[in-house]
Write an enzyme that holds these catalytic residues in place. Structure first.
Site, PDB file in Angstrom:
ATOM      1  N   ALA A 191       0.835  -1.205   0.000  1.00  0.00           N
ATOM      2  CA  ALA A 191       0.000   0.000   0.000  1.00  0.00           C
ATOM      3  C   ALA A 191       0.870   1.255   0.000  1.00  0.00           C
ATOM      4  O   ALA A 191       0.607   2.207  -0.741  1.00  0.00           O
ATOM      5  CB  ALA A 191      -0.932  -0.005   1.212  1.00  0.00           C
ATOM      6  N   TYR A 192       1.906   1.239   0.812  1.00  0.00           N
ATOM      7  CA  TYR A 192       2.816   2.386   0.887  1.00  0.00           C
ATOM      8  C   TYR A 192       3.523   2.587  -0.455  1.00  0.00           C
ATOM      9  O   TYR A 192       3.652   3.720  -0.945  1.00  0.00           O
ATOM     10  CB  TYR A 192       3.835   2.137   1.999  1.00  0.00           C
ATOM     11  CG  TYR A 192       4.697   3.324   2.346  1.00  0.00           C
ATOM     12  CD1 TYR A 192       4.188   4.382   3.089  1.00  0.00           C
ATOM     13  CD2 TYR A 192       6.036   3.376   1.954  1.00  0.00           C
ATOM     14  CE1 TYR A 192       4.983   5.471   3.430  1.00  0.00           C
ATOM     15  CE2 TYR A 192       6.834   4.452   2.294  1.00  0.00           C
ATOM     16  CZ  TYR A 192       6.304   5.495   3.030  1.00  0.00           C
ATOM     17  OH  TYR A 192       7.096   6.570   3.359  1.00  0.00           O
ATOM     18  N   ALA A 193       3.948   1.479  -1.075  1.00  0.00           N
ATOM     19  CA  ALA A 193       4.615   1.577  -2.372  1.00  0.00           C
ATOM     20  C   ALA A 193       3.669   2.131  -3.432  1.00  0.00           C
ATOM     21  O   ALA A 193       4.055   2.964  -4.262  1.00  0.00           O
ATOM     22  CB  ALA A 193       5.146   0.208  -2.798  1.00  0.00           C
TER      23      ALA A 193
END
Length: 277
Positions: free
Chosen positions: A181-183
């Protein structure tokens, strides 16, 4: 005619005037998210040291350390509370700020959250929260405050109207591990930065992003507390150390000031050489 060599005092004065022309932010107003700690705090304080007044976006007013530090430099600091995990709160934020008469010409989007799970077990709730805080909130603030900057009177000599500084990540380029999700969000921030630059650079609004490398902050606590992973990361950093929040002060002031007027759509890595390895 003899060559006139300036005295040491005159030379120092010329240097000071030159640096002020390139980097002074006197009279500017900056909105900063994520300014209560870590990289965001260093960015907010660096802008204040360079002369800007600061509007801090915080979840609540329980931590006023950054506000007090800014005021100690003789600059104004205002706190607006909003939960960036709530799109409704983010959507009304710019209207509140601009409605109070703040002439915003700098936006720094440093706030971010992290959730770590194996990709095949990643909960949808965590996915949605990370994308909301790290991308949708960034987009909303860029859109709304960027729209205001486009209406500001351009600088008479340069045509400059404003500066947007997003905070991307190494995972804007690399996938990372257990952070899908962060990526995805930080990849989106990188492309959003370029997309906005394509539309706004010709109108005097520069949009860039700072890309932090591995920095010793609480967001990386899981990595720091994993001796094997921490050692492998350190071994790849040419500078031979993890980053510190203060490593981002110079890049922030540069991208906000007149020294970077022909820099737009740039992803400026501050990573100790990691990506070059």
């Amino acid at each position: 005619m003899p060559l006139l060599i300036p005295t040491a005092r005159a030379s120092a004065g010329m240097a000071a005037a030159y640096l002020e022309k390139l980097f002074s932010l006197q009279g500017r107003v900056a909105v900063v998210t994520g300014g209560t700690r870590g990289i965001g705090q260093a960015m907010a304080i660096s802008l204040a040291k360079a002369g800007a007044d600061i509007i801090l976006i915080q979840r609540d007013e329980s931590n006023l350390e950054t506000k007090r530090s800014i005021e100690a430099f003789g600059r104004k600091a205002h706190v607006y509370t909003a939960d960036l995990a709530s799109q409704e709160a983010v959507g009304g934020l710019s209207k509140r700020i601009l409605g109070d008469g703040h002439d915003v010409s700098i936006l720094v989007t440093s706030a971010g959250i992290q959730r770590r799970h194996a990709a095949h077990e990643f909960p949808m709730g965590d996915w949605d929260e990370v994308l909301q805080v790290n991308l949708r909130a960034v987009w909303t603030l860029c859109r709304d405050l960027g729209a205001y900057m486009l209406t500001r009177a351009p600088h008479p000599a340069t045509g400059h109207r404003g500066s947007v500084i997003n905070v991307a990540s190494l995972v804007s380029f690399q996938g990372g591990i257990t952070v899908p999700a962060y990526a995805a969000a930080k990849g989106g921030v990188a492309q959003l930065t370029k997309a906005l630059s394509n539309e706004w650079a010709s109108h005097g609004v520069n949009v860039n992003a700072i890309v932090p490398g591995y920095v010793a902050t609480d967001m990386n606590e899981a990595l720091i507390n994993n001796p094997e992973r921490a050692a492998s990361i350190l071994a790849r950093i040419p500078a031979g150390r993890w980053g510190k929040p203060e490593d981002f002060e110079g890049a922030t002031v540069f991208l906000a000031g007149a020294g970077s007027l022909y820099v737009s759509g740039e992803l400026l890595t501050v990573d100790g050489g990691w990506l070059g390895r």
